[in-house]
Design an enzyme around this catalytic site. Sequence first.
Site, mmCIF file in Angstrom:
data_model
loop_
_atom_site.group_PDB
_atom_site.id
_atom_site.type_symbol
_atom_site.label_atom_id
_atom_site.label_comp_id
_atom_site.label_asym_id
_atom_site.label_seq_id
_atom_site.Cartn_x
_atom_site.Cartn_y
_atom_site.Cartn_z
ATOM 1 N N CYS A 113 0.882 -1.262 -0.096
ATOM 2 C CA CYS A 113 0.074 0.206 0.084
ATOM 3 C C CYS A 113 0.952 1.281 -0.024
ATOM 4 C CB CYS A 113 -0.838 -0.089 1.086
ATOM 5 S SG CYS A 113 -2.197 -1.405 1.111
ATOM 6 N N HIS A 253 -3.045 6.961 3.018
ATOM 7 C CA HIS A 253 -3.328 5.701 2.703
ATOM 8 C C HIS A 253 -4.783 5.348 3.465
ATOM 9 C CE1 HIS A 253 -3.988 1.614 1.689
ATOM 10 N NE2 HIS A 253 -3.655 1.164 2.735
ATOM 11 N N ASN A 283 -10.454 -0.160 1.424
ATOM 12 C CA ASN A 283 -8.747 -0.024 1.171
ATOM 13 C C ASN A 283 -8.884 -0.760 -0.282
ATOM 14 O OD1 ASN A 283 -6.404 -0.796 1.110
ATOM 15 N ND2 ASN A 283 -6.209 -1.468 3.396
HETATM 16 O O1 UT7 Z 1 -3.694 -1.319 4.068
HETATM 17 C C1 UT7 Z 1 -2.832 -2.041 5.221
HETATM 18 C C2 UT7 Z 1 -3.677 -3.299 5.647
HETATM 19 N N1 UT7 Z 1 -4.757 -3.070 6.637
HETATM 20 C C3 UT7 Z 1 -4.958 -2.382 7.630
HETATM 21 O O2 UT7 Z 1 -4.508 -1.240 7.768
HETATM 22 C C4 UT7 Z 1 -6.148 -2.676 8.378
HETATM 23 C C5 UT7 Z 1 -5.530 -2.365 9.977
HETATM 24 N N2 UT7 Z 1 -6.219 -2.940 11.094
HETATM 25 C C6 UT7 Z 1 -7.815 -2.543 11.358
HETATM 26 O O3 UT7 Z 1 -8.158 -1.713 10.124
HETATM 27 C C7 UT7 Z 1 -8.542 -3.340 12.215
HETATM 28 O O4 UT7 Z 1 -7.764 -3.939 12.980
HETATM 29 C C8 UT7 Z 1 -9.748 -4.062 11.730
HETATM 30 C C9 UT7 Z 1 -10.878 -3.338 11.171
HETATM 31 C C10 UT7 Z 1 -9.199 -5.293 10.877
HETATM 32 C C11 UT7 Z 1 -10.477 -4.815 12.957
HETATM 33 O O5 UT7 Z 1 -10.805 -3.895 14.009
HETATM 34 P P1 UT7 Z 1 -10.332 -4.069 15.466
HETATM 35 O O6 UT7 Z 1 -10.884 -2.928 16.075
HETATM 36 O O7 UT7 Z 1 -8.762 -4.128 15.514
HETATM 37 O O8 UT7 Z 1 -11.073 -5.361 15.917
HETATM 38 P P2 UT7 Z 1 -10.705 -6.684 16.407
HETATM 39 O O9 UT7 Z 1 -9.894 -7.322 15.513
HETATM 40 O O10 UT7 Z 1 -9.878 -6.249 17.832
HETATM 41 O O11 UT7 Z 1 -11.806 -7.421 16.812
HETATM 42 C C12 UT7 Z 1 -12.692 -7.182 17.857
HETATM 43 C C13 UT7 Z 1 -13.875 -7.721 17.674
HETATM 44 C C14 UT7 Z 1 -13.559 -9.335 17.575
HETATM 45 O O12 UT7 Z 1 -14.682 -10.193 18.249
HETATM 46 P P3 UT7 Z 1 -14.465 -10.656 19.838
HETATM 47 O O13 UT7 Z 1 -13.142 -11.536 19.786
HETATM 48 O O14 UT7 Z 1 -14.152 -9.452 20.630
HETATM 49 O O15 UT7 Z 1 -15.716 -11.389 20.337
HETATM 50 C C15 UT7 Z 1 -13.668 -9.734 16.184
HETATM 51 O O16 UT7 Z 1 -14.045 -11.194 16.239
HETATM 52 O O17 UT7 Z 1 -14.634 -7.710 16.332
HETATM 53 C C16 UT7 Z 1 -14.771 -8.767 15.802
HETATM 54 N N3 UT7 Z 1 -14.928 -8.665 14.333
HETATM 55 C C17 UT7 Z 1 -16.337 -8.388 13.667
HETATM 56 N N4 UT7 Z 1 -17.316 -8.138 14.242
HETATM 57 C C18 UT7 Z 1 -18.539 -7.872 13.195
HETATM 58 C C19 UT7 Z 1 -14.025 -8.620 13.494
HETATM 59 N N5 UT7 Z 1 -14.361 -8.522 12.379
HETATM 60 C C20 UT7 Z 1 -15.647 -7.995 12.428
HETATM 61 C C21 UT7 Z 1 -16.649 -7.720 11.514
HETATM 62 N N6 UT7 Z 1 -18.018 -7.624 12.023
HETATM 63 N N7 UT7 Z 1 -16.502 -7.403 10.129
#
Ligand code: UT7
Length: 326
Positions: A113, A253, A283
């Site tokens: 990216c 980005h 993204n």
């Molecule tokens: O281009 C460069 C590459 N990518 C990035 O820059 C992405 C960087 N990371 C992020 O944007 C975020 O980490 C995410 C959007 C991927 C995830 O957000 P987060 O606030 O870090 O959530 P998390 O991974 O800590 O998950 C929190 C909860 C989990 O459930 P539990 O374990 O607390 O019950 C996940 O399973 O949210 C859950 N979860 C979802 N729930 C509903 C993860 N994805 C989803 C979803 N819908 N799509």
Amino acid sequence: MPNTRIAGVGKYIPEKVYDNAYMESIVDTNDEWITRRTGIKERHVSAENEYTTDMATIAAERAIADAGLTAADIDLIMLATVTPDYFTPSCACVVQNNIGAVNAAAFDFNTACSSFITGVVIADQFIRMGTYKNILLICADCLTKATDYKDRATCVLFGDAAGAAVLSADDSCSGIISSELGADGTGCKAITSLAFRNDEEEIEQRISKRKETIWMAGQAVMKFAVKAMADSSNNVLKEAGLTYDDIKLVIPHQANYRIVDSAIKRMGIDKDKVFLHLEKFGNTSASCIPVALAEAVEEGLIERGDKIILVGFGGGLTWGAALLEF
Ligand code: UT7
């Protein structure tokens, strides 16, 4: 030594749209979670028979026309992608053939990216040295073809697009004023998509078990991204001896609204100085920055003579920023 001006920009966005309601229908997610945690509402998706070079070709033709040039004026094509049509030939050679850029050298490169920034920095070296006069820089990806649609943590994030710019030798503006590129290979396993390697651990952590799909340690990437973008932007500003008051627009980005929000707090700037299109496209990998640049120009948010900062991060892990006079 000549300076490097962005002489033209172009973008291509595929027609098909997956909105949050569609994502709700295929994985256990909901509009509220996606909007609050990422800022994304829709992402555009390439057609089944539409690939990186198809999108790149259209964006490239638009950038060349915007620069007031023809394909024969292009001396070099650099194309960045993490979703190439082939391992060989390079996508840059395919595009060279498609657009008839008969005088151009051509190669692909990849800093994920961060690639548009990397490309601007490479182009600036060639132009300042007098090697080339007009360089076509294209970033194109069909990430949705590498998306694991069983993994709710990643499938809601990605969309497809292509963005291009023509960088030309021009003494009449300051061009690229300062820039920075960085990499931290200790984070190389934070965002992965496998080619030939058959790493069992990698395949196991993918819900679909398809090794070419993108897997990501979301939280770790987010933490890295905030610091990398804020520090890199601050560094190029300092190197140029300017303040954010001198900058018309910061184009980051577009991975997650929360990443951008935390980064701009660290940079100490207002939201209205930052261009975001995350809501519409999600993204789109390296295409995010050139597509956003093309939109900012279309919307009249930047004009010739304005100073802007482009800043990004990506797989590798990599990062970079460029401060330039548009
Ligand atoms: O281009 C460069 C590459 N990518 C990035 O820059 C992405 C960087 N990371 C992020 O944007 C975020 O980490 C995410 C959007 C991927 C995830 O957000 P987060 O606030 O870090 O959530 P998390 O991974 O800590 O998950 C929190 C909860 C989990 O459930 P539990 O374990 O607390 O019950 C996940 O399973 O949210 C859950 N979860 C979802 N729930 C509903 C993860 N994805 C989803 C979803 N819908 N799509």
